[in-house]
Enzyme design. Sequence first.
Site, short mmCIF file in Angstrom:
data_model
loop_
_atom_site.label_atom_id
_atom_site.label_comp_id
_atom_site.label_asym_id
_atom_site.label_seq_id
_atom_site.Cartn_x
_atom_site.Cartn_y
_atom_site.Cartn_z
CB SER A 117 -0.87 0.04 1.25
OG SER A 117 -1.60 -1.14 1.40
N1 SAH Z 1 -0.10 -5.22 4.37
C1 SAH Z 1 0.51 -5.50 3.09
C2 SAH Z 1 -0.47 -5.28 1.96
C3 SAH Z 1 -0.34 -6.34 0.93
S1 SAH Z 1 -1.66 -6.49 -0.21
C4 SAH Z 1 1.78 -4.69 2.92
O1 SAH Z 1 2.07 -3.84 3.75
O2 SAH Z 1 2.51 -4.95 1.96
C5 SAH Z 1 -2.78 -7.55 0.65
C6 SAH Z 1 -2.30 -8.95 0.96
O3 SAH Z 1 -3.41 -9.66 1.50
C7 SAH Z 1 -1.83 -9.77 -0.25
O4 SAH Z 1 -0.56 -10.25 -0.02
C8 SAH Z 1 -2.86 -10.90 -0.33
O5 SAH Z 1 -2.31 -12.14 -0.78
C9 SAH Z 1 -3.32 -10.99 1.11
N2 SAH Z 1 -4.63 -11.62 1.28
C10 SAH Z 1 -5.73 -11.53 0.51
N3 SAH Z 1 -6.75 -12.26 1.03
C11 SAH Z 1 -6.26 -12.82 2.19
C12 SAH Z 1 -6.81 -13.66 3.19
N4 SAH Z 1 -8.07 -14.11 3.13
N5 SAH Z 1 -6.01 -14.03 4.22
C13 SAH Z 1 -4.73 -13.59 4.31
N6 SAH Z 1 -4.15 -12.80 3.40
C14 SAH Z 1 -4.91 -12.42 2.35
#
Ligand code: SAH
Length: 220
Positions: free
Chosen positions: A70
């Site tokens: 993000s």
């Molecule tokens: N907090 C992260 C944001 C990454 S984008 C950062 O700082 O980089 C969101 C992430 O959520 C992705 O890696 C995706 O694979 C994960 N995601 C999506 N659905 C999910 C779920 N049900 N459980 C765990 N992770 C999930």
Amino acid sequence: MNGVDINGIGMTSERTRDRMLERLGEQGIRDMRVLMAMRQVPRHLFVAEALAHRAYEDVALPIAGGQTISRPYIVARMTELVMQQPVEKVLEVGTGSGYQAAVLAQLVARVHTSERIHALYLQTRRLLRTLGYDNIHCRYSDGELAWKREAPFDAIVVTAAPETFPETLLQLVRVGGQIILPVGEYRRTQQLIRVTRTETGHLREDIEPVEFVPLLKGAI
Ligand code: SAH
């Protein structure tokens, strides 16, 4: 304070980071604890080397598995919302690059986080260990239930968007605790919301429009 002091590591100058902080201030981030945490965490180490030179711009960047880290403003805003109350133990759903977890780990005693993409989980767990974030606990699983045994949390941060608010999250946060998450369809209008658990139910507030990758079911 937890985490690491990384002054001197890597390619980015203090000036580049200070510019990110100035921009966050202009965008309305006022909590000095959050700004200082973001100054500490080396965002350039959480993205691919080829993108490291853009790490302190206010943009979301691609990470492994077709996901995104993000943009700094959103990380700051979500962290600021979490920090409006006393918090010790936070749950994050969606570890991704680990950057949001690292920023939180500078400020709270413990961060528990889950990621559904195995390769990303492994890569990020290794990075967080290398950087010395002993207070971040990673799990490979979809959703929040992997961490049910650690409940109740003081706050929950979800960094991928479900279409609607999953009420199961409420069981994992203490009464008075907050859940910060985006809701809405992928590539359509999404809102960042704050849901506070009350004695009798919950209170929902809209914060601002956002764009997140979708929250998906199943670990892969
Ligand atoms: N907090 C992260 C944001 C990454 S984008 C950062 O700082 O980089 C969101 C992430 O959520 C992705 O890696 C995706 O694979 C994960 N995601 C999506 N659905 C999910 C779920 N049900 N459980 C765990 N992770 C999930």
